[in-house]
Enzyme design. Structure first.
Site, short mmCIF file in Angstrom:
data_model
loop_
_atom_site.label_atom_id
_atom_site.label_comp_id
_atom_site.label_asym_id
_atom_site.label_seq_id
_atom_site.Cartn_x
_atom_site.Cartn_y
_atom_site.Cartn_z
N LEU A 30 37.73 34.47 37.15
CA LEU A 30 39.19 34.62 37.08
C LEU A 30 39.83 33.72 36.03
O LEU A 30 39.44 32.57 35.86
CB LEU A 30 39.79 34.33 38.45
CG LEU A 30 39.32 35.26 39.56
CD1 LEU A 30 40.00 34.91 40.88
CD2 LEU A 30 39.55 36.72 39.23
N HIS A 34 44.35 37.39 35.41
CA HIS A 34 44.18 37.84 36.80
C HIS A 34 45.27 37.22 37.69
O HIS A 34 45.84 37.88 38.55
CB HIS A 34 42.82 37.39 37.35
CG HIS A 34 41.63 38.01 36.69
ND1 HIS A 34 40.75 37.28 35.93
CD2 HIS A 34 41.17 39.28 36.68
CE1 HIS A 34 39.78 38.07 35.49
NE2 HIS A 34 40.01 39.29 35.92
P1 AMP Z 1 38.53 42.59 35.56
O1 AMP Z 1 38.18 41.39 36.39
O2 AMP Z 1 38.24 42.44 34.11
O3 AMP Z 1 38.02 43.88 36.16
O4 AMP Z 1 40.12 42.70 35.63
C1 AMP Z 1 40.77 42.80 36.88
C2 AMP Z 1 42.22 43.16 36.62
O5 AMP Z 1 42.83 42.15 35.83
C3 AMP Z 1 42.37 44.48 35.85
O6 AMP Z 1 43.47 45.21 36.39
C4 AMP Z 1 42.65 44.01 34.45
O7 AMP Z 1 43.39 44.93 33.68
C5 AMP Z 1 43.46 42.75 34.72
N1 AMP Z 1 43.45 41.85 33.57
C6 AMP Z 1 42.37 41.43 32.87
N2 AMP Z 1 42.74 40.66 31.83
C7 AMP Z 1 44.10 40.60 31.87
C8 AMP Z 1 45.09 39.96 31.05
N3 AMP Z 1 44.76 39.23 29.99
N4 AMP Z 1 46.39 40.11 31.39
C9 AMP Z 1 46.74 40.85 32.48
N5 AMP Z 1 45.85 41.47 33.29
C10 AMP Z 1 44.56 41.36 32.98
#
Ligand code: AMP
Length: 295
Positions: A30, A34
């Site tokens: 995270l 996140h």
């Molecule tokens: P992940 O752990 O990569 O599957 O991401 C989980 C959630 O966090 C997904 O909805 C991503 O789009 C969101 N997320 C990842 N990076 C960012 C970021 N830099 N800004 C906002 N949301 C993010």
């Protein structure tokens, strides 16, 4: 904060969670991006649930499932500090029985182009796990990052098509001070690649400025972003970006656009060494007057 590892435990803990319940699915490792989703959920909802699950079904055979960064203890601490009520952190065997035979497939350009073309089966795996998580958690509101714009569009599509009773909220991309979109995969970048990495966002911003010119078209936006990305490598004297795609699409259907319109999104994916970066900015004509809105 209640931490659950099985579906039975999660359902029991969530039965008495405050409503409306917001849900933030993650693959862990995270970062502040996140946590901005958790913050958005806390603002909108009385209760917040999060999941931490590196979903094997959405990784291709040659992708980084085995090496994907994992640190459950640190993740749980961050989620607790952020005010999450219930965490679901299942093992892969809890989510996928060996005899499971059901999939969730969204047809058409939404899943076949861009990320879908570069990562076959990725969206099937993502759609399956999000559908299962929604059924286990049963949230009122689902929070997803706008950084993964195509994922957001695919989830909106199947939530609508399957009549799932959940509101989908897209949260703006959280960036490092130099503009690089936060991502768990940024941890793979070497120091040299990290120096170059913000060039992707800068190229997208150059494309967006070109879109503000009179008579701008998706083609001029793409050409400007492409040459900005190429020159980012030259000026730094470092390894170059290998462009996977740069495109202007409709943010809802992900169909390529011939003219700029209110839902125009400039999307890009590029590799730096072994790390694949994605990012996007709005190039809707309404995005120009403010100059700083990236979504
Ligand atoms: P992940 O752990 O990569 O599957 O991401 C989980 C959630 O966090 C997904 O909805 C991503 O789009 C969101 N997320 C990842 N990076 C960012 C970021 N830099 N800004 C906002 N949301 C993010």
């Amino acid at each position: 904060m209640i931490v659950t590892h099985t579906i039975v435990e999660a359902r029991a803990a969530l039965r008495s969670a405050p409503r409306p319940l917001g849900f933030v699915p993650t693959m862990g490792a995270l970062h502040d991006g996140h946590l901005s989703l958790v913050e958005a959920a806390r603002t909108r909802c009385a209760g917040v649930a999060a999941s931490v699950f590196v979903n094997p079904a959405q990784f291709g055979e040659s992708e980084d499932y085995a090496s994907y960064p994992r640190d459950e203890a640190a993740d749980l601490e961050r989620l607790e500090d952020a005010g999450v009520d219930v965490v679901f952190a299942p093992a892969a065997t809890e989510m996928y029985a060996p005899d499971a035979a059901t999939g969730v497939h969204v047809r058409g350009p939404l899943t076949e182009t861009l990320e879908g073309a570069s990562r076959p089966d990725h969206f099937d795996g993502m759609a399956l796990v999000v559908t299962k998580l929604l059924e286990i958690v049963r949230p009122d509101v689902l929070f997803l990052g706008a950084k993964d714009a195509q994922q957001l569009a695919v989830v909106r599509r199947f939530v609508h098509d399957l009549d799932l009773e959940v509101e989908v909220v897209g949260v703006p991309t959280m960036r490092e001070p130099d503009g690089l979109a936060m991502s768990s995969r940024n941890a793979y970048l070497t120091p040299q690649e990290r120096t170059l990495a913000p060039g992707l966002y800068k190229a997208l911003l150059a494309g967006r400025s070109a879109g503000g010119e009179p008579c701008a078209t998706p083609q001029t936006v793409i050409a400007t972003a492409t040459s900005a990305l190429a020159s980012a490598a030259h000026t730094s004297g470092l390894a170059a970006f290998a462009i996977d795609y740069i495109a202007v699409v409709d943010a809802v259907s992900f169909a390529p656009q011939m003219v700029l319109g209110p839902h125009s999104l400039l999307v890009a994916a590029a590799r730096l060494g072994s790390t694949r970066l994605i990012d996007n900015v709005s190039v809707a004509p309404s995005a120009y007057p403010t100059g700083d809105a990236t979504q």
